[in-house]
Scaffold this active site. Structure first.
Site, PDB file in Angstrom:
ATOM      1  N   LYS A 265      -7.363   8.941  -4.756  1.00  0.00           N
ATOM      2  CA  LYS A 265      -7.728   7.908  -3.771  1.00  0.00           C
ATOM      3  C   LYS A 265      -6.628   8.403  -2.518  1.00  0.00           C
ATOM      4  CE  LYS A 265      -5.724   4.046  -2.702  1.00  0.00           C
ATOM      5  NZ  LYS A 265      -6.110   3.917  -1.054  1.00  0.00           N
TER       6      LYS A 265
ATOM      7  N   GLU B  81       6.744   9.194  -6.358  1.00  0.00           N
ATOM      8  CA  GLU B  81       7.501   9.805  -5.214  1.00  0.00           C
ATOM      9  C   GLU B  81       7.600   8.758  -4.264  1.00  0.00           C
ATOM     10  OE1 GLU B  81       8.588  11.280  -1.710  1.00  0.00           O
ATOM     11  OE2 GLU B  81       7.056  12.673  -2.225  1.00  0.00           O
TER      12      GLU B  81
ATOM     13  N   CYS C 230       9.149  11.113   4.113  1.00  0.00           N
ATOM     14  CA  CYS C 230       9.749  10.354   3.016  1.00  0.00           C
ATOM     15  C   CYS C 230      11.389  10.980   3.057  1.00  0.00           C
ATOM     16  CB  CYS C 230       9.216  10.471   1.845  1.00  0.00           C
ATOM     17  SG  CYS C 230       8.750  12.024   1.050  1.00  0.00           S
TER      18      CYS C 230
ATOM     19  N   GLU D 221      14.359   2.027   5.482  1.00  0.00           N
ATOM     20  CA  GLU D 221      13.347   3.144   5.717  1.00  0.00           C
ATOM     21  C   GLU D 221      12.457   2.742   6.901  1.00  0.00           C
ATOM     22  OE1 GLU D 221      11.106   6.758   3.747  1.00  0.00           O
ATOM     23  OE2 GLU D 221      10.417   4.620   2.994  1.00  0.00           O
TER      24      GLU D 221
END
Length: 490
Positions: free
Chosen positions: A175, A250, A284, A385
């Site tokens: 996906k 992750e 990331c 973040e």
């Protein structure tokens, strides 16, 4: 004319029963480049069922390592033949610069080749318990792997999951992120031309709340691999608890980049710019917290800000562009909101902070490289973040203080240390609680090494042998070499 995308189920390209479509935009100019289906839960469940039946048939899972390796190499070769098309799609759909898209595309080809080679060297173990008993340790495919990938690396993250999952003998359901499906579709067009048996690989486009949730919840999915935000990762874990399926995550990061007084200043500045502004900061592992020792703080900031102002931002298909577009208007607004929060928190905005609308860029989603100083560890721009071209530079006195500051975060994905004193650099990097680290560098990676984080940056590892282990069960087989009765109760 915008391309009409389709789902790929059981070796066929099919339309979704849901008439609603998602417009796929070029973030550099908002041009609609495709219309993507939004699969239903029922279609997702049907694709999972097909993957399960295909796995149980053994048509792929029972093939020899050499046979699976041959197919992976075939996919790699076909990808290389279509490399320019793949690069162009990644530029158009994600907003990357050509240099970044080129790196991702060649990395994807190499990933398939790496796992093709690993298949023939990924061995089990044998233990001699006694002269009468041998124990074999073998690795077997898990079954159906649900692969959910983010929008920041649509191609590379897909391949980082597809290649090891297929190499291990699993059937897969991929996906892609709703807004960046283009290169995933291209990879599946290549898969369709390969000798991979039909039904082994399914491609389902749709929302995370429906398709992603259905994959994570399904009792017929044996392992879920997800890359994305920590918040969504928590939801994946909760959804996967129904059948206690294996989960590999992750997730986010707020990574420290430590610059000591004795660092090579030019090296530290160039890698620190690369560490946050590569990928427009939508990475990331970005070094979004730069920690600079007080002796060189002023000199570092002055030169860093000067260089940041000089970064050429523009469309990815412009060869002169050094930093591309933000992936979507929604994400651009999120980043701009964080910049406003930083100013309200009392941080000093050294440069940037604005949407770029000059030279025709008003049609796209571009933000200036943004640098904050006078920050403290309790500020939201330091703790949360942002996932954009925004960096906070913080001053420290000594090793003890910088280690405390570096680890004062819920995340633990990446980190770096810059120093000419290798002993000090090693001493400090070993105390940084993060899974991917560098000394006198940033963002340089090796596909043979594990990728993943500590704390709320995730569970499990991608790449290398570790990446293949995520998609395998470990079985012990005990062989009795003396077939006499045991006579335990005699």
């Amino acid at each position: 004319m915008a391309k009409e995308l389709k789902l790929y189920i059981n070796g066929k390209w099919v339309d979704s029963s849901n008439p609603e479509k998602q417009d796929i935009l070029n973030p550099a100019n908002q041009e609609v480049i495709a219309k993507s289906p939004l699969a239903t839960v029922e279609e997702t469940e049907e694709a999972i069922k097909i993957a399960k039946l295909t796995f149980e048939s053994g048509v792929w899972s029972e093939r020899s390592p050499l046979e699976r390796s041959t197919v992976l190499l075939q996919i790699a070769e076909k990808m290389e033949e279509h490399l320019e098309d793949i690069i162009e799609l990644e530029i158009q759909n994600n907003g990357k610069t050509r240099r970044e898209a080129q790196s991702d595309a060649t990395g994807a080809v190499y990933t398939f080749r790496f796992y093709a080679g690993l298949l023939n060297n990924h061995k089990g173990q044998i233990y001699e318990y006694s002269e009468k008993l041998q124990t074999m340790i073998v690795k077997e495919p898990m079954g159906v792997a649900g692969l959910i990938v983010p929008w920041n690396y649509p191609l590379l993250m897909s391949v980082w999951k597809i290649a090891p999952a297929l190499a291990a003998g699993n059937c897969i359901l991929l996906k892609p992120a709703e807004i960046t499906p283009m290169t995933a579709v291209k990879v599946f067009e290549i898969i369709d031309e390969s000798d991979l048996p039909k039904g082994v690989a399914q491609l389902i486009m749709g929302s995370g709340s429906k398709v992603g949730q259905a994959i994570a919840e399904s009792d017929d999915v044996d392992v879920v691999s997800f890359t994305g935000s920590t918040a969504v990762g928590r939801n994946i874990m909760q959804a996967a608890a129904g059948n206690l399926k294996k989960v590999s995550l992750e997730l986010g990061g707020k990574s420290p980049n430590i610059i000591f007084d004795d660092a090579n200043l030019e090296t530290a500045i160039t890698y620190s710019l690369f560490g946050i502004f590569m990928g427009s900061g939508q990475v990331c592992s970005s070094g979004s917290r730069i920690l600079v020792q007080e002796g060189i703080f002023d000199d570092f900031v002055a030169e860093y800000v000067k260089r940041a102002k000089g970064i050429k931002v523009g469309p990815g298909n412009d060869e002169n562009s050094q930093m591309g577009a933000i992936v979507s208007e929604k994400h651009m607004e999120k980043i701009l909101n964080y910049i406003q929060i930083g100013k309200e928190e009392g941080a000093t905005l050294e440069c940037g902070g604005n949407r770029i609308e000059r030279d025709g860029m008003h049609r796209g989603f571009f933000i200036e490289p943004t640098v904050f100083t006078d920050v403290t560890s309790d500020m939201r721009i330091v703790r949360e973040e942002i996932f954009g071209p925004v960096v906070a530079i913080q001053k420290f006195k000594d090793e003890a203080e910088v280690i405390r500051i570096a680890n004062d975060t819920e995340y633990g994905l990446a980190g770096a240390v810059f120093s000419k004193d290798q002993n000090k650099a090693m001493r400090v990097i070993k105390k940084v609680r993060a899974g991917i680290t560098w000394i006198n560098a940033y963002h340089l990676t090796n596909i043979q090494a594990p990728w993943g984080g500590y704390k709320q940056s995730g569970i499990g590892r991608s790449l290398g042998t570790f990446g293949m282990d995520e998609y395998q069960e470990v079985k012990q087989i005990n062989i009795n070499l003396e077939t006499k009765p045991i006579q335990w109760f005699e």
